[in-house]
Scaffold this motif. Structure first.
Motif, PDB file in Angstrom:
ATOM      1  N   MET A 150       0.821  -1.262  -0.099  1.00  0.00           N
ATOM      2  CA  MET A 150      -0.031  -0.059  -0.072  1.00  0.00           C
ATOM      3  C   MET A 150       0.831   1.241  -0.112  1.00  0.00           C
ATOM      4  N   LEU A 151       1.878   1.368   1.049  1.00  0.00           N
ATOM      5  CA  LEU A 151       2.700   2.518   1.220  1.00  0.00           C
ATOM      6  C   LEU A 151       3.979   2.498   0.348  1.00  0.00           C
ATOM      7  N   ARG A 152       4.169   1.175  -0.453  1.00  0.00           N
ATOM      8  CA  ARG A 152       5.607   1.037  -0.936  1.00  0.00           C
ATOM      9  C   ARG A 152       6.288   2.599  -1.635  1.00  0.00           C
ATOM     10  N   ASP A 153       5.491   3.296  -2.121  1.00  0.00           N
ATOM     11  CA  ASP A 153       6.232   4.532  -2.737  1.00  0.00           C
ATOM     12  C   ASP A 153       6.268   5.521  -1.821  1.00  0.00           C
ATOM     13  N   GLN A 154       5.939   5.221  -0.586  1.00  0.00           N
ATOM     14  CA  GLN A 154       6.031   6.640   0.420  1.00  0.00           C
ATOM     15  C   GLN A 154       7.088   6.013   1.806  1.00  0.00           C
ATOM     16  N   GLN A 155       8.141   5.040   1.404  1.00  0.00           N
ATOM     17  CA  GLN A 155       8.747   4.588   2.459  1.00  0.00           C
ATOM     18  C   GLN A 155       9.656   5.674   2.983  1.00  0.00           C
ATOM     19  N   ASN A 156      10.089   6.574   2.130  1.00  0.00           N
ATOM     20  CA  ASN A 156      11.144   7.729   2.655  1.00  0.00           C
ATOM     21  C   ASN A 156      10.484   8.695   3.014  1.00  0.00           C
ATOM     22  N   THR A 157       9.264   8.831   3.118  1.00  0.00           N
ATOM     23  CA  THR A 157       8.578  10.033   3.688  1.00  0.00           C
ATOM     24  C   THR A 157       8.349   9.999   5.282  1.00  0.00           C
ATOM     25  N   LEU A 158       8.171  11.148   5.602  1.00  0.00           N
ATOM     26  CA  LEU A 158       7.768  11.395   7.065  1.00  0.00           C
ATOM     27  C   LEU A 158       6.575  10.396   7.385  1.00  0.00           C
ATOM     28  N   ARG A 159       5.495  10.387   6.622  1.00  0.00           N
ATOM     29  CA  ARG A 159       4.425   9.482   6.791  1.00  0.00           C
ATOM     30  C   ARG A 159       5.111   8.070   7.000  1.00  0.00           C
ATOM     31  N   GLY A 160       5.768   7.625   6.012  1.00  0.00           N
ATOM     32  CA  GLY A 160       6.432   6.311   5.975  1.00  0.00           C
ATOM     33  C   GLY A 160       6.969   5.776   7.325  1.00  0.00           C
ATOM     34  N   VAL A 161       7.942   6.713   7.712  1.00  0.00           N
ATOM     35  CA  VAL A 161       8.659   6.673   8.877  1.00  0.00           C
ATOM     36  C   VAL A 161       7.690   6.542  10.327  1.00  0.00           C
ATOM     37  N   ILE A 162       6.828   7.444  10.198  1.00  0.00           N
ATOM     38  CA  ILE A 162       5.757   7.261  11.447  1.00  0.00           C
ATOM     39  C   ILE A 162       5.024   6.047  11.331  1.00  0.00           C
ATOM     40  N   LEU A 163       4.640   5.724  10.348  1.00  0.00           N
ATOM     41  CA  LEU A 163       3.578   4.407  10.276  1.00  0.00           C
ATOM     42  C   LEU A 163       4.491   3.390  10.669  1.00  0.00           C
ATOM     43  N   THR A 164       5.726   3.304  10.137  1.00  0.00           N
ATOM     44  CA  THR A 164       6.722   2.269  10.510  1.00  0.00           C
ATOM     45  C   THR A 164       6.876   1.926  12.001  1.00  0.00           C
ATOM     46  N   GLY A 165       7.321   3.250  12.579  1.00  0.00           N
ATOM     47  CA  GLY A 165       7.415   3.546  14.071  1.00  0.00           C
ATOM     48  C   GLY A 165       5.986   3.119  14.720  1.00  0.00           C
ATOM     49  N   LEU A 166       4.971   3.541  14.275  1.00  0.00           N
ATOM     50  CA  LEU A 166       3.732   3.176  14.997  1.00  0.00           C
ATOM     51  C   LEU A 166       3.216   1.507  14.964  1.00  0.00           C
ATOM     52  N   PHE A 167       3.621   0.879  13.624  1.00  0.00           N
ATOM     53  CA  PHE A 167       3.513  -0.463  13.570  1.00  0.00           C
ATOM     54  C   PHE A 167       4.614  -1.208  14.514  1.00  0.00           C
ATOM     55  N   ALA A 168       5.504  -0.743  14.764  1.00  0.00           N
ATOM     56  CA  ALA A 168       6.674  -1.258  15.572  1.00  0.00           C
ATOM     57  C   ALA A 168       6.152  -1.563  16.968  1.00  0.00           C
ATOM     58  N   ALA A 169       5.326  -0.158  17.196  1.00  0.00           N
ATOM     59  CA  ALA A 169       5.054   0.244  18.802  1.00  0.00           C
ATOM     60  C   ALA A 169       3.805  -0.904  19.066  1.00  0.00           C
ATOM     61  N   ILE A 170       2.986  -1.146  17.615  1.00  0.00           N
ATOM     62  CA  ILE A 170       1.717  -2.002  17.952  1.00  0.00           C
ATOM     63  C   ILE A 170       2.119  -3.434  18.002  1.00  0.00           C
ATOM     64  N   ILE A 171       3.248  -3.810  17.478  1.00  0.00           N
ATOM     65  CA  ILE A 171       3.848  -5.212  17.377  1.00  0.00           C
ATOM     66  C   ILE A 171       4.319  -5.201  18.599  1.00  0.00           C
ATOM     67  N   TYR A 172       5.230  -4.630  19.286  1.00  0.00           N
ATOM     68  CA  TYR A 172       5.578  -4.883  20.620  1.00  0.00           C
ATOM     69  C   TYR A 172       4.461  -4.969  21.717  1.00  0.00           C
ATOM     70  N   ILE A 173       3.543  -3.874  21.661  1.00  0.00           N
ATOM     71  CA  ILE A 173       2.378  -4.081  22.598  1.00  0.00           C
ATOM     72  C   ILE A 173       1.563  -5.257  22.472  1.00  0.00           C
ATOM     73  N   GLY A 174       1.414  -5.558  21.303  1.00  0.00           N
ATOM     74  CA  GLY A 174       0.531  -6.804  20.857  1.00  0.00           C
ATOM     75  C   GLY A 174       1.109  -8.130  21.327  1.00  0.00           C
ATOM     76  N   ILE A 175       2.605  -8.104  21.368  1.00  0.00           N
ATOM     77  CA  ILE A 175       3.067  -9.262  22.363  1.00  0.00           C
ATOM     78  C   ILE A 175       3.028  -9.230  23.590  1.00  0.00           C
ATOM     79  N   TRP A 176       3.317  -7.920  24.289  1.00  0.00           N
ATOM     80  CA  TRP A 176       3.509  -7.641  25.466  1.00  0.00           C
ATOM     81  C   TRP A 176       2.203  -7.815  26.414  1.00  0.00           C
ATOM     82  N   MET A 177       1.232  -7.383  25.806  1.00  0.00           N
ATOM     83  CA  MET A 177      -0.182  -7.485  26.305  1.00  0.00           C
ATOM     84  C   MET A 177      -0.684  -8.743  26.316  1.00  0.00           C
TER      85      MET A 177
END
Length: 184
Positions: free
Chosen positions: A1-28
């Motif tokens: 979906m966002l392959r064309d936006q991987q170097n944008t601020l939006r791409g970086v923010i969504l990557t960080g958001l997914f990383a946090a959700i993945i961590y919390i999804g395991i932790w919880m």
């Protein structure tokens, strides 16, 4: 979906958001399962990682998975084998993104379901080999490590099934939410 936006601020923010959700999804939510090798548990980290790979593309989805799953391992007593988890994320990301590319990035329900099933199968295979390596790291002989790794797969199989079922659902939910936000 966002392959064309991987170097944008939006791409970086969504990557960080997914990383946090993945961590919390395991932790919880994690349910430990007895095993001969390691300390496996049922969790939704793999499902969320596959969703990230499908939504963000190979690079950013892989980074989100490495940070989320690897970060969990590093911070929760799995430091010695965290590199194996991160390597598994790389393998899953390469296979899923390769298949997605072969499907010409057609994200029909059928294709996403196939990708999720492929991710689950890949995770079973990579976890088996990671468990062998983990057993070898503590001095177990190869034959014993291979058998012990096989009998340590129940949590991985359950996680793979949940990935095959839940990742397509999550992908389309995230895609729909993203589309609605974009329209505003």
């Amino acid at each position: 979906m966002l392959r064309d936006q991987q170097n944008t601020l939006r791409g970086v923010i969504l990557t960080g958001l997914f990383a946090a959700i993945i961590y919390i999804g395991i932790w919880m939510l994690r349910i430990p399962i007895p095993a001969m090798v390691g300390r496996p548990f049922i969790h939704f980290g793999n499902t969320l990682t596959v969703t990230a790979i499908l939504f963000l593309g190979r690079r950013n989805g892989m980074l989100a998975g490495i940070i989320g799953l690897g970060g969990f391992d590093i911070l929760n007593g799995y430091l010695a084998v965290s590199w194996l988890t991160m390597l598994e994320v790389v393998v899953v990301a390469l296979i899923i993104s390769g298949l997605f590319k072969a499907f010409s990035y057609d994200d029909s329900k059928k294709n996403i379901a196939i990708l999720a099933i492929a991710a689950g199968i890949t995770k079973i295979v990579t976890s088996y080999f990671a468990s062998i390596i983990e057993a070898l790291m503590v001095g177990t002989g190869f034959k014993v490590a291979a058998v012990a790794a096989f009998f340590s797969l129940p949590a991985t199989v359950i996680n793979a099934i949940s990935t095959a079922i839940c990742a397509p659902i999550l992908y389309f939910v995230v895609k729909r939410i993203y589309t609605l936000v974009q329209q505003r």
